[in-house]
Design a protein around this motif. Structure first.
Motif, PDB file in Angstrom:
ATOM      1  N   GLY A 135      10.885   2.203  -2.391  1.00 48.11           N
ATOM      2  CA  GLY A 135       9.926   2.464  -3.459  1.00 48.11           C
ATOM      3  C   GLY A 135      10.506   2.014  -4.797  1.00 48.11           C
ATOM      4  O   GLY A 135      11.661   1.567  -4.876  1.00 48.11           O
ATOM      5  N   ALA A 136       9.705   2.160  -5.844  1.00 48.45           N
ATOM      6  CA  ALA A 136      10.143   1.722  -7.175  1.00 48.45           C
ATOM      7  C   ALA A 136      11.190   2.667  -7.762  1.00 48.45           C
ATOM      8  O   ALA A 136      12.095   2.245  -8.486  1.00 48.45           O
ATOM      9  CB  ALA A 136       8.927   1.648  -8.108  1.00 48.45           C
ATOM     10  N   THR A 137      11.080   3.950  -7.436  1.00 48.64           N
ATOM     11  CA  THR A 137      11.911   4.955  -8.101  1.00 48.64           C
ATOM     12  C   THR A 137      13.424   4.752  -7.953  1.00 48.64           C
ATOM     13  O   THR A 137      14.146   4.848  -8.949  1.00 48.64           O
ATOM     14  CB  THR A 137      11.514   6.362  -7.587  1.00 48.64           C
ATOM     15  N   GLY A 196      12.350   9.938  -3.013  1.00 45.02           N
ATOM     16  CA  GLY A 196      11.360   9.835  -4.075  1.00 45.02           C
ATOM     17  C   GLY A 196      10.264  10.838  -3.718  1.00 45.02           C
ATOM     18  O   GLY A 196      10.396  11.603  -2.755  1.00 45.02           O
ATOM     19  N   ILE A 197       9.202  10.843  -4.471  1.00 43.20           N
ATOM     20  CA  ILE A 197       8.060  11.709  -4.129  1.00 43.20           C
ATOM     21  C   ILE A 197       6.782  10.914  -4.383  1.00 43.20           C
ATOM     22  O   ILE A 197       6.682  10.188  -5.388  1.00 43.20           O
ATOM     23  CB  ILE A 197       8.086  13.040  -4.939  1.00 43.20           C
ATOM     24  N   GLY A 198       5.833  11.027  -3.469  1.00 45.34           N
ATOM     25  CA  GLY A 198       4.558  10.350  -3.660  1.00 45.34           C
ATOM     26  C   GLY A 198       3.684  11.117  -4.640  1.00 45.34           C
ATOM     27  O   GLY A 198       3.906  12.307  -4.893  1.00 45.34           O
ATOM     28  N   HIS A 248       4.139  13.589  -1.005  1.00 42.68           N
ATOM     29  CA  HIS A 248       4.853  13.245   0.237  1.00 42.68           C
ATOM     30  C   HIS A 248       6.320  12.955  -0.035  1.00 42.68           C
ATOM     31  O   HIS A 248       6.696  12.548  -1.130  1.00 42.68           O
ATOM     32  CB  HIS A 248       4.150  12.114   0.999  1.00 42.68           C
ATOM     33  N   TYR A 289       1.540  -3.706  -3.480  1.00 41.34           N
ATOM     34  CA  TYR A 289       2.536  -4.634  -2.932  1.00 41.34           C
ATOM     35  C   TYR A 289       1.923  -5.585  -1.906  1.00 41.34           C
ATOM     36  O   TYR A 289       2.572  -6.497  -1.422  1.00 41.34           O
ATOM     37  CB  TYR A 289       3.687  -3.861  -2.257  1.00 41.34           C
ATOM     38  N   LYS A 318       3.599  11.175 -11.579  1.00 44.73           N
ATOM     39  CA  LYS A 318       4.195  12.181 -10.678  1.00 44.73           C
ATOM     40  C   LYS A 318       4.093  13.610 -11.220  1.00 44.73           C
ATOM     41  O   LYS A 318       4.578  14.546 -10.584  1.00 44.73           O
ATOM     42  CB  LYS A 318       5.672  11.819 -10.416  1.00 44.73           C
TER      43      LYS A 318
HETATM   44  P1  PGA Z   1       7.589   5.138  -5.646  1.00 44.29           P
HETATM   45  O1  PGA Z   1       7.275   5.826  -4.255  1.00 44.29           O
HETATM   46  O2  PGA Z   1       9.062   5.312  -5.875  1.00 44.29           O
HETATM   47  O3  PGA Z   1       7.249   3.692  -5.434  1.00 44.29           O
HETATM   48  O4  PGA Z   1       6.770   5.820  -6.673  1.00 44.29           O
HETATM   49  C1  PGA Z   1       7.789   7.115  -4.038  1.00 44.29           C
HETATM   50  C2  PGA Z   1       7.307   7.621  -2.704  1.00 44.29           C
HETATM   51  O5  PGA Z   1       6.172   7.280  -2.297  1.00 44.29           O
HETATM   52  O6  PGA Z   1       8.036   8.388  -2.074  1.00 44.29           O
END
Ligand code: PGA
Length: 242
Positions: free
Chosen positions: A37-39, A132-134, A138, A168, A201
């Motif tokens: 992910g980007a984080t 990370g966290i969605g 998630h 993406y 987030k």
């Molecule tokens: P992100 O995704 O870092 O691209 O925001 C985090 C995740 O879905 O766990």
């Protein structure tokens, strides 16, 4: 939960990177759980710099990634396999034989997931799990649901995840399924570090930290783990800081 609110993404990358450097130097054959992910990108960049400056070596490190898309060639630029090589592994001295990412194209997904869990167990479990966290709360690809998941499994991605990640896949061929470590697998990690940055987030972070522990916000389970650090930037922390 040890919640640390820092000003910028770079500050978080440094603070988080320094924890990894210290732990790897203490235990060179550490087992890391890694995220995509980007984080986590700034943290990977920080670790690459530290490696180039001779502050840390990944030679004996073993890694297990959280998840991988199904029905996407490993060589596809959007696979998590490609992400990890391009953004981290190719730039440090990781021994490629110690890199583990679930095979999203395995013919027998159930068998692949069980073998993945067994490999983690045989290595003595994960020492530090990066998360990370969605926006939907998630972690890994454990989507909001009626019950917490357990071990690694094949998941149907939620509409919210498909919406977040389809940037993406501009051709619209975003995979609909993935293999992911379950909540049970994640909770077995000895130490967990979750990073959340950006205003998108805010609500997920608020539910994770202040909400009830519920599979409706899978990350809320982290309230029950006794060694969790949550790194937030001021945008992501806006609601909990009030
Ligand atoms: P992100 O995704 O870092 O691209 O925001 C985090 C995740 O879905 O766990």
């Amino acid at each position: 939960m040890d919640i640390r609110v820092l000003k910028t993404k770079a500050d978080i990358a440094k603070a988080c990177g320094e924890i990894f450097i210290e732990e790897i130097n203490k235990k060179p054959d550490i087992v890391l759980g890694l995220a995509t992910g980007a984080t986590p990108l700034p943290t990977y960049e920080y670790l690459i710099d530290a490696y180039k400056n001779g502050r840390v070596s990944f030679k004996e490190v073993t890694s297990f990634n959280l998840d991988e898309y199904c029905d996407l060639a490993r060589e596809n630029e959007n696979s998590y396999y490609s992400y990890m090589l391009n953004n981290f592994f190719n730039h440090v001295d990781m021994d490629k034989s110690r890199i583990n990412i679930p095979d999203g194209n395995a013919k027998d997904a159930e068998k692949e997931c069980a073998a993945y869990d067994k490999m983690i167990e045989d290595m003595g479990g994960i020492d530090i799990q990066l998360l990370g966290i969605g926006t939907n709360g998630h972690i890994g690809f454990n989507e909001p649901s009626d019950e917490f998941t357990d071990a690694t499994f094949k998941v149907k991605l939620s509409d919210s995840t498909i919406k977040s990640n389809s940037i993406y896949f501009p051709d619209g061929d975003m995979p609909r399924y993935a293999l992911t470590m379950g909540i049970g697998s994640i909770m077995k990690a000895k130490k967990i570090i979750l990073i959340a940055t950006g205003a998108a987030k805010i609500d997920a972070v608020d539910k994770m930290v202040n909400g009830e522990v519920s599979p409706a916000c899978p990350a809320s389970i982290l309230q029950n783990h006794d060694d969790v650090i949550i790194f937030l930037d001021e945008d992501a922390a806006a609601k909990i800081n009030k």
